[in-house]
Scaffold this motif. Structure first.
Motif, PDB file in Angstrom:
ATOM      1  N   VAL A 198       0.847  -1.192   0.000  1.00 50.92           N
ATOM      2  CA  VAL A 198       0.000   0.000   0.000  1.00 50.92           C
ATOM      3  C   VAL A 198       0.881   1.239   0.000  1.00 50.92           C
ATOM      4  CG1 VAL A 198      -0.206  -0.059   2.515  1.00 50.92           C
ATOM      5  CG2 VAL A 198      -1.844   1.230   1.189  1.00 50.92           C
ATOM      6  N   THR A 199       0.583   2.193  -0.877  1.00 48.42           N
ATOM      7  CA  THR A 199       1.364   3.430  -0.951  1.00 48.42           C
ATOM      8  C   THR A 199       0.492   4.679  -0.812  1.00 48.42           C
ATOM      9  OG1 THR A 199       1.232   3.378  -3.372  1.00 48.42           O
ATOM     10  CG2 THR A 199       3.191   2.421  -2.366  1.00 48.42           C
ATOM     11  N   VAL A 200      -0.812   4.532  -1.017  1.00 48.78           N
ATOM     12  CA  VAL A 200      -1.730   5.669  -0.914  1.00 48.78           C
ATOM     13  C   VAL A 200      -2.893   5.277  -0.011  1.00 48.78           C
ATOM     14  CG1 VAL A 200      -3.279   7.210  -2.188  1.00 48.78           C
ATOM     15  CG2 VAL A 200      -1.111   6.501  -3.219  1.00 48.78           C
ATOM     16  N   CYS A 201      -3.349   6.205   0.818  1.00 49.95           N
ATOM     17  CA  CYS A 201      -4.451   5.925   1.739  1.00 49.95           C
ATOM     18  C   CYS A 201      -5.669   5.393   0.978  1.00 49.95           C
ATOM     19  CB  CYS A 201      -4.841   7.199   2.485  1.00 49.95           C
ATOM     20  SG  CYS A 201      -6.242   6.973   3.610  1.00 49.95           S
ATOM     21  N   PRO A 202      -6.171   4.211   1.346  1.00 49.06           N
ATOM     22  CA  PRO A 202      -7.309   3.620   0.633  1.00 49.06           C
ATOM     23  C   PRO A 202      -8.639   4.287   0.942  1.00 49.06           C
ATOM     24  CG  PRO A 202      -6.738   2.260   2.506  1.00 49.06           C
ATOM     25  CD  PRO A 202      -5.678   3.328   2.430  1.00 49.06           C
ATOM     26  N   TYR A 203      -8.704   5.041   2.035  1.00 51.49           N
ATOM     27  CA  TYR A 203      -9.953   5.709   2.401  1.00 51.49           C
ATOM     28  C   TYR A 203     -10.176   6.988   1.596  1.00 51.49           C
ATOM     29  CZ  TYR A 203     -10.649   2.677   6.512  1.00 51.49           C
ATOM     30  OH  TYR A 203     -10.871   1.608   7.348  1.00 51.49           O
ATOM     31  N   CYS A 204      -9.143   7.818   1.476  1.00 51.01           N
ATOM     32  CA  CYS A 204      -9.320   9.107   0.796  1.00 51.01           C
ATOM     33  C   CYS A 204      -8.676   9.168  -0.581  1.00 51.01           C
ATOM     34  CB  CYS A 204      -8.777  10.243   1.664  1.00 51.01           C
ATOM     35  SG  CYS A 204      -6.974  10.228   1.877  1.00 51.01           S
ATOM     36  N   ASN A 205      -7.693   8.326  -0.863  1.00 54.58           N
ATOM     37  CA  ASN A 205      -6.949   8.344  -2.129  1.00 54.58           C
ATOM     38  C   ASN A 205      -6.297   9.716  -2.365  1.00 54.58           C
ATOM     39  OD1 ASN A 205      -7.383   8.035  -5.671  1.00 54.58           O
ATOM     40  ND2 ASN A 205      -6.031   6.807  -4.428  1.00 54.58           N
ATOM     41  N   CYS A 215      -3.889   7.089   6.092  1.00 47.24           N
ATOM     42  CA  CYS A 215      -3.204   8.328   6.464  1.00 47.24           C
ATOM     43  C   CYS A 215      -3.670   8.760   7.854  1.00 47.24           C
ATOM     44  CB  CYS A 215      -3.456   9.417   5.424  1.00 47.24           C
ATOM     45  SG  CYS A 215      -5.153  10.056   5.354  1.00 47.24           S
ATOM     46  N   PRO A 216      -2.839   9.507   8.585  1.00 47.46           N
ATOM     47  CA  PRO A 216      -3.212   9.948   9.939  1.00 47.46           C
ATOM     48  C   PRO A 216      -4.524  10.727   9.974  1.00 47.46           C
ATOM     49  CG  PRO A 216      -0.869  10.279   9.580  1.00 47.46           C
ATOM     50  CD  PRO A 216      -1.448   9.880   8.251  1.00 47.46           C
ATOM     51  N   SER A 217      -4.781  11.515   8.943  1.00 50.38           N
ATOM     52  CA  SER A 217      -6.011  12.316   8.912  1.00 50.38           C
ATOM     53  C   SER A 217      -7.243  11.424   8.910  1.00 50.38           C
ATOM     54  CB  SER A 217      -6.014  13.231   7.685  1.00 50.38           C
ATOM     55  OG  SER A 217      -7.236  13.933   7.590  1.00 50.38           O
ATOM     56  N   ASN A 243      -3.558  10.945   0.065  1.00 53.61           N
ATOM     57  CA  ASN A 243      -2.262  11.074   0.737  1.00 53.61           C
ATOM     58  C   ASN A 243      -1.402   9.824   0.598  1.00 53.61           C
ATOM     59  OD1 ASN A 243      -3.001  13.643   1.873  1.00 53.61           O
ATOM     60  ND2 ASN A 243      -4.261  12.536   3.350  1.00 53.61           N
ATOM     61  N   PHE A 244      -0.119  10.035   0.313  1.00 51.30           N
ATOM     62  CA  PHE A 244       0.830   8.937   0.329  1.00 51.30           C
ATOM     63  C   PHE A 244       0.970   8.409   1.758  1.00 51.30           C
ATOM     64  CE2 PHE A 244       2.833  10.542  -3.711  1.00 51.30           C
ATOM     65  CZ  PHE A 244       2.734   9.350  -4.409  1.00 51.30           C
ATOM     66  N   ILE A 245       1.146   7.111   1.882  1.00 46.79           N
ATOM     67  CA  ILE A 245       1.445   6.509   3.184  1.00 46.79           C
ATOM     68  C   ILE A 245       2.645   5.584   3.014  1.00 46.79           C
ATOM     69  CG2 ILE A 245      -0.813   6.738   4.269  1.00 46.79           C
ATOM     70  CD1 ILE A 245      -1.495   3.940   3.401  1.00 46.79           C
ATOM     71  N   ASN A 246       3.730   6.167   2.571  1.00 47.63           N
ATOM     72  CA  ASN A 246       4.945   5.426   2.293  1.00 47.63           C
ATOM     73  C   ASN A 246       5.511   4.784   3.552  1.00 47.63           C
ATOM     74  OD1 ASN A 246       4.382   7.187   0.194  1.00 47.63           O
ATOM     75  ND2 ASN A 246       6.510   7.290  -0.451  1.00 47.63           N
ATOM     76  N   ALA A 247       6.291   3.724   3.321  1.00 47.07           N
ATOM     77  CA  ALA A 247       6.984   3.073   4.426  1.00 47.07           C
ATOM     78  C   ALA A 247       8.425   2.812   4.006  1.00 47.07           C
ATOM     79  CB  ALA A 247       6.296   1.757   4.798  1.00 47.07           C
ATOM     80  N   SER A 248       9.361   3.051   4.911  1.00 47.20           N
ATOM     81  CA  SER A 248      10.765   2.807   4.632  1.00 47.20           C
ATOM     82  C   SER A 248      11.330   1.884   5.698  1.00 47.20           C
ATOM     83  CB  SER A 248      11.552   4.127   4.626  1.00 47.20           C
ATOM     84  OG  SER A 248      12.951   3.873   4.607  1.00 47.20           O
ATOM     85  N   SER A 249      11.694   0.682   5.292  1.00 46.23           N
ATOM     86  CA  SER A 249      12.235  -0.272   6.262  1.00 46.23           C
ATOM     87  C   SER A 249      13.671   0.084   6.635  1.00 46.23           C
ATOM     88  CB  SER A 249      12.195  -1.697   5.686  1.00 46.23           C
ATOM     89  OG  SER A 249      12.926  -1.768   4.481  1.00 46.23           O
ATOM     90  N   LYS A 250      14.365   0.813   5.757  1.00 46.82           N
ATOM     91  CA  LYS A 250      15.764   1.161   6.009  1.00 46.82           C
ATOM     92  C   LYS A 250      15.897   2.043   7.239  1.00 46.82           C
ATOM     93  CE  LYS A 250      19.905   2.947   3.746  1.00 46.82           C
ATOM     94  NZ  LYS A 250      20.478   3.528   2.505  1.00 46.82           N
ATOM     95  N   LYS A 251      15.046   3.067   7.325  1.00 47.18           N
ATOM     96  CA  LYS A 251      15.105   3.989   8.457  1.00 47.18           C
ATOM     97  C   LYS A 251      13.898   3.834   9.394  1.00 47.18           C
ATOM     98  CE  LYS A 251      17.893   7.540   6.199  1.00 47.18           C
ATOM     99  NZ  LYS A 251      18.029   9.001   5.897  1.00 47.18           N
ATOM    100  N   LYS A 252      13.123   2.796   9.167  1.00 48.09           N
ATOM    101  CA  LYS A 252      11.940   2.537   9.984  1.00 48.09           C
ATOM    102  C   LYS A 252      11.007   3.754  10.030  1.00 48.09           C
ATOM    103  CE  LYS A 252      12.823  -1.703  11.179  1.00 48.09           C
ATOM    104  NZ  LYS A 252      11.920  -2.825  10.796  1.00 48.09           N
ATOM    105  N   ILE A 253      10.826   4.360   8.869  1.00 47.08           N
ATOM    106  CA  ILE A 253       9.949   5.516   8.761  1.00 47.08           C
ATOM    107  C   ILE A 253       8.647   5.083   8.102  1.00 47.08           C
ATOM    108  CG2 ILE A 253       9.620   7.784   7.695  1.00 47.08           C
ATOM    109  CD1 ILE A 253      12.666   8.122   7.804  1.00 47.08           C
ATOM    110  N   VAL A 254       7.535   5.452   8.703  1.00 47.40           N
ATOM    111  CA  VAL A 254       6.236   5.128   8.113  1.00 47.40           C
ATOM    112  C   VAL A 254       5.320   6.336   8.281  1.00 47.40           C
ATOM    113  CG1 VAL A 254       5.396   4.036  10.225  1.00 47.40           C
ATOM    114  CG2 VAL A 254       4.335   3.475   8.036  1.00 47.40           C
ATOM    115  N   THR A 255       4.691   6.739   7.193  1.00 47.80           N
ATOM    116  CA  THR A 255       3.805   7.908   7.257  1.00 47.80           C
ATOM    117  C   THR A 255       2.346   7.461   7.270  1.00 47.80           C
ATOM    118  OG1 THR A 255       3.855   8.121   4.835  1.00 47.80           O
ATOM    119  CG2 THR A 255       5.465   9.401   6.084  1.00 47.80           C
TER     120      THR A 255
END
Length: 288
Positions: free
Chosen positions: A104-111, A151-153, A113-125
């Motif tokens: 998943v790369t984009v919020c499925p509810y609103c389409n 997305c958080p919103s 906002n990006f919701i990218n995830a990075s395993s390298k730096k453990k960053i998730v939006t």
């Protein structure tokens, strides 16, 4: 509501991914035996014989569990409820890895906002929404098909509200639920365009109202204006020559993506923000 691309995978492949998720979730954890006993005693009559059956259950089975628990006023003991939420959910789920697992790369509810995830730096939006809220249905708090990266919103606004459709629901098709259109509110039309949503399903309208997407999408009036401007500029001959230059004159999907800036196939809407809006408007004005 944009279905997850994960649901397009072969059923056997999905099952393997879900079983692997369960194995990692419970590895070395205590009280799984107690959860197994509780499931057999309280849910065995509907075919749920252990905790794994709950964690790996698909959406329809989870809904059956919800209905049965509601009908029979079944509640999980506080000790097990706290264990599932505080230990298994909070500490046992790698949210970055989970988002990557279902691609998943984009919020499925609103389409939107990006919701990218990075395993390298453990960053998730992204945040995890529970389709069936974890407070009331704690036994399903770590069920794979109950966990929805959003997305958080959207997660904050939805809170514990119950939606009619889940991104895991294979019966729900975005193009059958709603369609984006626009209205011209003044004679100087390029500067007076407003996004509107045409609902083809009352239940999805209720969900959209909860999120307030009617108003939020008005922020994207400029996207519609740009698409109309492209329609004025990109005559058929221009599009034809673009295909020839790219060597893709027979690949309309790729050409349309380059023209519109969005993915124009329903199954691909979740790969880029606003793809559903862009596709609907582009079709309406004859850009694609």
């Amino acid at each position: 509501m944009i279905p997850f691309l994960f649901m397009k995978k072969d059923a056997k492949e999905r099952k393997e991914i879900v079983n692997d998720y369960y194995a990692r979730l419970v590895r070395g954890r205590k009280k799984i035996g107690e959860l197994d006993d509780w499931c057999l005693l309280n849910l065995g009559i509907i075919g749920i014989n252990n905790f794994k059956d709950v964690v790996t259950a698909e959406l329809e089975v989870l809904n059956n569990i919800k209905v049965y628990m509601d009908k029979n006023t079944i509640n999980l003991p506080n000790s097990l409820k706290t264990y599932i939420i505080n230990t298994l959910y909070e500490k046992g789920i790698d949210k970055v890895q989970f988002a990557q697992m279902i691609e998943v790369t984009v919020c499925p509810y609103c389409n939107r906002n990006f919701i990218n995830a990075s395993s390298k730096k453990k960053i998730v939006t992204s945040q995890i929404d529970h389709f069936f809220n974890k407070s009331q249905y704690s036994i399903m708090a770590v069920s794979f098909y109950n966990l929805i990266p959003v997305c958080p919103s959207c997660n904050r606004i939805k809170s514990t509200e119950q939606f009619s459709y889940s991104p895991y629901d294979e019966r729900a098709r975005a193009d059958e639920l709603l369609r984006f259109s626009f209205e011209i509110t003044d004679v100087d039309f390029l500067n007076h365009i407003e996004v509107v949503i045409a609902y083809q399903n009352k239940k999805i309208k209720d969900n959209i109202n909860i999120l307030g997407l009617d108003e939020l999408y008005k922020i994207h009036n400029d996207v519609v204006r740009e698409l109309i401007e492209k329609k004025m500029l990109y005559v058929d001959e221009y599009v034809y020559q673009m295909g020839k230059l790219l060597g893709n004159d027979n690949n309309l999907d790729e050409i349309n993506r380059l023209i519109t800036g969005g993915y124009n196939q329903e199954k691909m809407y979740g790969k880029r923000p606003l793809s559903k809006l862009i596709t609907d408007i582009s079709k309406e004005i004859g850009l694609i």
